[in-house]
Design a protein around this motif. Structure first.
Motif, PDB file in Angstrom:
ATOM      1  N   UNK A  78       0.918  -1.263   0.083  1.00 41.81           N
ATOM      2  CA  UNK A  78      -0.437  -0.342  -0.173  1.00 41.81           C
ATOM      3  C   UNK A  78       0.816   1.164  -0.508  1.00 41.81           C
ATOM      4  N   UNK A  79       0.282   1.977  -0.666  1.00 45.96           N
ATOM      5  CA  UNK A  79       1.186   3.372  -0.552  1.00 45.96           C
ATOM      6  C   UNK A  79       1.342   4.098   1.114  1.00 45.96           C
ATOM      7  N   UNK A  80       2.856   4.136   1.218  1.00 48.30           N
ATOM      8  CA  UNK A  80       3.039   4.574   2.843  1.00 48.30           C
ATOM      9  C   UNK A  80       3.457   4.111   3.942  1.00 48.30           C
ATOM     10  N   UNK A  81       3.199   2.615   2.829  1.00 48.61           N
ATOM     11  CA  UNK A  81       4.069   1.446   3.667  1.00 48.61           C
ATOM     12  C   UNK A  81       5.333   1.758   3.536  1.00 48.61           C
ATOM     13  N   UNK A  82       5.825   1.260   5.266  1.00 48.15           N
ATOM     14  CA  UNK A  82       7.495   1.397   4.650  1.00 48.15           C
ATOM     15  C   UNK A  82       7.967  -0.338   5.019  1.00 48.15           C
ATOM     16  N   UNK A  83       8.869  -0.724   4.019  1.00 50.97           N
ATOM     17  CA  UNK A  83       8.852  -1.694   3.671  1.00 50.97           C
ATOM     18  C   UNK A  83      10.459  -1.839   4.404  1.00 50.97           C
ATOM     19  N   UNK A  84      11.073  -2.562   4.944  1.00 53.75           N
ATOM     20  CA  UNK A  84      12.300  -2.600   5.905  1.00 53.75           C
ATOM     21  C   UNK A  84      13.139  -3.255   4.509  1.00 53.75           C
ATOM     22  N   UNK A  85      14.914  -3.462   4.953  1.00 57.39           N
ATOM     23  CA  UNK A  85      15.383  -3.850   4.063  1.00 57.39           C
ATOM     24  C   UNK A  85      16.942  -4.174   4.895  1.00 57.39           C
ATOM     25  N   UNK A  86      17.153  -5.540   4.638  1.00 59.72           N
ATOM     26  CA  UNK A  86      18.183  -5.878   5.802  1.00 59.72           C
ATOM     27  C   UNK A  86      19.856  -5.901   4.905  1.00 59.72           C
ATOM     28  N   UNK A  87      20.895  -5.720   5.339  1.00 61.97           N
ATOM     29  CA  UNK A  87      22.425  -6.396   4.157  1.00 61.97           C
ATOM     30  C   UNK A  87      22.531  -7.100   5.604  1.00 61.97           C
ATOM     31  N   UNK A  88      24.036  -8.152   4.795  1.00 62.75           N
ATOM     32  CA  UNK A  88      24.620  -8.739   5.444  1.00 62.75           C
ATOM     33  C   UNK A  88      25.468  -9.104   4.502  1.00 62.75           C
ATOM     34  N   UNK A  89      27.099  -8.704   4.827  1.00 62.32           N
ATOM     35  CA  UNK A  89      28.378  -7.809   4.307  1.00 62.32           C
ATOM     36  C   UNK A  89      29.165  -8.907   5.395  1.00 62.32           C
ATOM     37  N   UNK A  90      29.884 -10.476   4.773  1.00 59.60           N
ATOM     38  CA  UNK A  90      30.626 -11.162   5.002  1.00 59.60           C
ATOM     39  C   UNK A  90      32.042 -11.410   4.817  1.00 59.60           C
ATOM     40  N   UNK A  91      32.809 -11.377   5.614  1.00 56.67           N
ATOM     41  CA  UNK A  91      34.217 -11.484   5.005  1.00 56.67           C
ATOM     42  C   UNK A  91      34.480 -13.005   5.094  1.00 56.67           C
ATOM     43  N   UNK A  92      34.246 -13.367   3.436  1.00 58.39           N
ATOM     44  CA  UNK A  92      34.877 -15.080   3.332  1.00 58.39           C
ATOM     45  C   UNK A  92      35.909 -15.346   2.442  1.00 58.39           C
ATOM     46  N   UNK A  93      36.469 -14.132   3.118  1.00 58.63           N
ATOM     47  CA  UNK A  93      38.079 -14.552   2.387  1.00 58.63           C
ATOM     48  C   UNK A  93      39.263 -14.944   4.317  1.00 58.63           C
ATOM     49  N   UNK A  94      40.667 -14.904   3.338  1.00 57.63           N
ATOM     50  CA  UNK A  94      41.205 -14.804   4.889  1.00 57.63           C
ATOM     51  C   UNK A  94      42.174 -13.906   4.831  1.00 57.63           C
ATOM     52  N   UNK A  95      41.484 -12.583   4.707  1.00 58.19           N
ATOM     53  CA  UNK A  95      42.919 -11.191   4.510  1.00 58.19           C
ATOM     54  C   UNK A  95      41.901 -10.297   5.335  1.00 58.19           C
TER      55      UNK A  95
END
Length: 301
Positions: A78-95
């Motif tokens: 609906x117009x006016x609805x606030x939609x939450x977003x989440x972002x996960x950033x993971x270091x998958x390397x060795x440095x």
């Protein structure tokens, strides 16, 4: 670290001096470890003898990499609805990685550009130690939100991906394009994150007598209002009416727009009026009956 050898005969080699070092993340980030040993001894006449040796030990191959996953929380379309977003950033390397930067590119399902209410913000507690360094295995969480507009709803929602850029210890760039975190669809690649809005068109039509009459020759005014109670814009509004006396005899009248906005956004109201001059036959029939139907087209039509 100091180490003493009591005496060393000519041509002989002593290997009793050894040193063990625990590998740290800083060593891995550096790529190699340099070690210098200095030896000092006295000959039989008391003259000092010295030597120095340096060895560089390569560390494991530096393999910088990261993984970004962007998810969206279900919310009403609906117009006016606030939609939450989440972002996960993971270091998958060795440095270790630093200078982490987020670039978000979002558009409606129809291709119109969309901007988050505010850029993704890092959840401070997710940065272990608060040092601004994304260590191997560490995950940073970010949050953002989007307020749905009429354009977003009409276009069926939004689709987007985030690009995360960082630098490894050599200042070489490291990047990843976000996935939606759902591999149950069989696609394990970097899927866009999609928020779908299901169209639910609906109109509420109300007929009222705005001006009544009590004798022959009086003009009666009927007001017809249509409220868009659905979640999408409606266009090409048309109205059809059935106007008759109470005894079933048809009457002819013209419906004229009073305040019609076309296209009609969600929550919008359009109105028409119908005017009729009373006749003796109207009174003999016992009144009049009117019905009206309003139709419109959705954005996907």
């Amino acid at each position: 670290l100091p180490f003493t050898i009591p005496d060393l005969a000519p041509v002989l080699t002593d290997t009793t001096c050894s040193l063990q070092v625990t590998v740290t993340q800083a060593m891995v980030d550096a790529g190699s470890q340099s070690n210098t040993a200095s030896v000092r001894a006295d000959d039989p006449s008391g003259t000092p003898v010295t030597d120095t040796s340096t060895i560089s030990t390569p560390g494991p191959a530096r393999l910088p990499s990261l993984e970004a996953t962007k998810t969206v929380t279900p919310a009403p379309g609906l117009v006016g609805t606030v939609v939450p977003f989440a972002l996960d950033v993971t270091n998958t390397g060795n440095v270790s990685l630093d200078n982490v930067a987020i670039t978000d590119v979002m558009q409606t399902q129809g291709g119109a550009p969309v901007t988050l209410d505010a850029p993704f913000a890092l959840v401070p507690a997710s940065d272990i130690g608060g040092d601004g360094i994304l260590s191997p295995g560490e995950s940073w969480q970010y949050t953002a939100s989007l307020t749905l507009t009429m354009t977003i709803v009409d276009d069926g929602g939004v689709t987007n991906q985030v690009t995360v850029n960082a630098q490894d210890p050599t200042n070489a760039p490291v990047s990843d394009v976000s996935d939606d975190g759902d591999d149950s669809d069989g696609n394990t690649q970097d899927d866009p994150t999609v928020f779908n809005v299901i169209a639910a068109p609906a109109l509420d039509v109300v007929k009222t007598v705005e001006t009544s009459g009590s004798m022959v020759g009086d003009q009666v005014v009927f007001l017809i209002t249509a409220t868009n109670i659905g979640n999408v814009t409606l266009s090409g509004l048309t109205i059809s009416d059935t106007f008759a006396r109470a005894d079933g005899a048809p009457l002819t009248a013209t419906v004229t727009p009073r305040a019609v906005v076309d296209p009609l956004p969600s929550g919008g109201v359009a109105s028409w009026e119908l005017r009729h001059v009373l006749t003796l036959d109207d009174f003999d029939a016992g009144g009049r009956v009117i019905s009206a139907t309003v139709t419109g087209s959705t954005p996907t039509n």
